[in-house]
Design a protein around this motif. Structure first.
Motif, PDB file in Angstrom:
ATOM      1  N   SER A 139      28.887  35.747  40.353  1.00 32.55           N
ATOM      2  CA  SER A 139      29.955  36.540  40.071  1.00 32.55           C
ATOM      3  C   SER A 139      31.284  36.267  40.395  1.00 32.55           C
ATOM      4  CB  SER A 139      29.571  37.838  41.100  1.00 32.55           C
ATOM      5  OG  SER A 139      29.809  37.495  42.325  1.00 32.55           O
ATOM      6  N   ILE A 140      31.682  35.554  41.460  1.00 36.32           N
ATOM      7  CA  ILE A 140      32.831  34.970  41.819  1.00 36.32           C
ATOM      8  C   ILE A 140      33.316  34.163  40.614  1.00 36.32           C
ATOM      9  CG2 ILE A 140      34.457  33.495  43.223  1.00 36.32           C
ATOM     10  CD1 ILE A 140      32.694  34.484  45.439  1.00 36.32           C
TER      11      ILE A 140
ATOM     12  N   LEU B  66      34.282  36.104  37.455  1.00 36.41           N
ATOM     13  CA  LEU B  66      35.539  36.640  37.473  1.00 36.41           C
ATOM     14  C   LEU B  66      36.598  35.756  37.276  1.00 36.41           C
ATOM     15  CD1 LEU B  66      37.219  39.239  38.166  1.00 36.41           C
ATOM     16  CD2 LEU B  66      37.155  38.547  40.592  1.00 36.41           C
TER      17      LEU B  66
ATOM     18  N   LEU C 102      31.523  41.700  41.354  1.00 32.98           N
ATOM     19  CA  LEU C 102      31.586  40.874  42.413  1.00 32.98           C
ATOM     20  C   LEU C 102      31.220  41.725  43.774  1.00 32.98           C
ATOM     21  CD1 LEU C 102      34.244  38.368  43.309  1.00 32.98           C
ATOM     22  CD2 LEU C 102      33.780  39.879  45.006  1.00 32.98           C
TER      23      LEU C 102
ATOM     24  N   PHE D  76      35.165  42.593  38.749  1.00 30.66           N
ATOM     25  CA  PHE D  76      35.638  42.707  40.090  1.00 30.66           C
ATOM     26  C   PHE D  76      34.687  43.654  40.900  1.00 30.66           C
ATOM     27  CE2 PHE D  76      38.024  44.822  43.551  1.00 30.66           C
ATOM     28  CZ  PHE D  76      38.111  43.760  44.299  1.00 30.66           C
TER      29      PHE D  76
ATOM     30  N   CYS E 254      38.116  43.226  33.139  1.00 31.47           N
ATOM     31  CA  CYS E 254      38.674  42.680  34.545  1.00 31.47           C
ATOM     32  C   CYS E 254      38.225  43.441  35.813  1.00 31.47           C
ATOM     33  CB  CYS E 254      40.022  42.442  34.391  1.00 31.47           C
ATOM     34  SG  CYS E 254      40.610  41.231  33.488  1.00 31.47           S
ATOM     35  N   VAL E 255      38.279  44.893  35.503  1.00 26.68           N
ATOM     36  CA  VAL E 255      38.127  45.762  36.640  1.00 26.68           C
ATOM     37  C   VAL E 255      36.540  45.775  36.786  1.00 26.68           C
ATOM     38  CG1 VAL E 255      37.948  48.218  37.295  1.00 26.68           C
ATOM     39  CG2 VAL E 255      39.927  47.188  36.166  1.00 26.68           C
TER      40      VAL E 255
END
Length: 327
Positions: free
Chosen positions: A181-182, A185, A161, A158, A154-155
């Motif tokens: 990328s959004i 995520l 992104l 982000f 998850c990091v």
């Protein structure tokens, strides 16, 4: 001579009958006269008489009719209905409270604690998670590593992104990378938790063969995604190696950021392969098999209330269609 001595002109002495001694004695006695005689004395024999026993029967007394008026009857009925309505509303509120309490608890009856959110937060935890209580000691290390891999992923998404945003700022032609990328995520962060972390957690907790097989299938797809993300195909929304070296030629700062993200994607791919192998080894030691997974799946499907409801609805629909066709 004595008879001659009396006065011949005096009134003759008549004999008084009441001067009789017996009459005189009766009139001088203590007996009350007739006009003062009391036939119901309060003393004497009256004190010696035994009172009569009370009668077991009571005198019937007719009570006057007190039937309520129609207005009073209607008012009483309305008050009774209002009381019943209030009672039903209280019961409904209690049932709603219990239902909400059950919804905040997991299948084990324990209160959900993940994600750890403040009590004042409007969204409540959705899952229950406790490694020391649910997971066997020999499996806790691997299960925690998979959990940490999910958080690290998850990091990384982000940071990917942010890297694509910087790439888009320096070159407006790469807006598609920023948009994708959004999407990655928003899509991969929750789906990875539900599709491969929770199944492996359940597999270690219940020793479920079906959960193990589901995890192997989904996690293998996740490994492939990690490899694609680390490669960095242009216009795919990933800051992999190809995209990083391409951007490094035009802007060294953006290229450096994308190289860092490429290293993180590569690390995720390598660690995921190692964890997949470790879980497979532990799975083989449990004695699980594909036939056992099939049995668990069949039992879970046939005992599911949703499946039973759908099957009953389909059967009733088919029966009604056959009956109408015969008519």
């Amino acid at each position: 001579m004595s008879s001659y001595d009396s006065n011949p002109f005096a009134e003759p002495v008549a004999d008084n009958p009441f001067n009789d001694p017996s009459v005189t004695q009766a009139t001088n006695s203590s007996v009350a006269p007739v006009d003062q005689y009391n036939p119901f004395p309060t003393d004497g024999l009256a004190t010696q008489t035994t009172p009569a026993a009370p009668s077991p029967y009571q005198t019937a007394v007719l009570q006057p009719s007190t039937e309520p008026s129609p207005q009073a009857t209607a008012a009483a009925a309305q008050a009774n209905l209002l009381r019943q309505q209030d009672e039903l509303e209280r019961k409904a509120a209690e049932l709603d409270r219990r239902e909400q309490a059950l919804q905040t608890r997991g299948s084990s009856g324990k209160e959900n604690n993940w994600p750890p959110l403040p009590k004042s937060f409007p969204i409540k935890p959705c899952f229950y998670q406790d490694f020391s209580e649910d997971i066997p000691p020999e499996c806790q290390r691997v299960c925690k590593m998979i959990y940490y891999l999910w958080m690290f992923n998850c990091v990384t998404l982000f940071l990917n992104l942010l890297a694509c945003l910087a790439y888009f700022i320096t070159d407006a032609n790469h807006g598609i990378d920023f948009g994708l990328s959004i999407l990655w995520l928003i899509l991969f962060a929750p789906c990875s938790f539900l599709c491969w972390y929770r199944p492996v957690y359940k597999a270690f907790k219940t020793d479920s063969s079906f959960s193990f097989f589901f995890f192997f299938f989904v996690f293998f797809c996740q490994v492939v995604i990690f490899i694609i993300q680390s490669v960095g195909i242009p216009n795919w929304g990933n800051s992999g190696w190809i995209a990083a070296f391409t951007s490094f030629r035009s802007n060294h700062a953006v290229g450096a950021i994308m190289i860092i993200v490429s290293i993180l994607f590569t690390f995720c791919a390598v660690v995921s392969v190692i964890l997949l192998k470790m879980v497979h080894q532990m799975y083989r030691r449990t004695g699980a098999s594909f036939q056992k997974a099939q049995q668990e799946f069949s039992h879970g499907v046939f005992t599911s209330k949703t499946f039973q409801t759908a099957a009953a609805g389909a059967a009733s629909t088919a029966a009604q269609g056959a009956f109408q066709g015969n008519n």
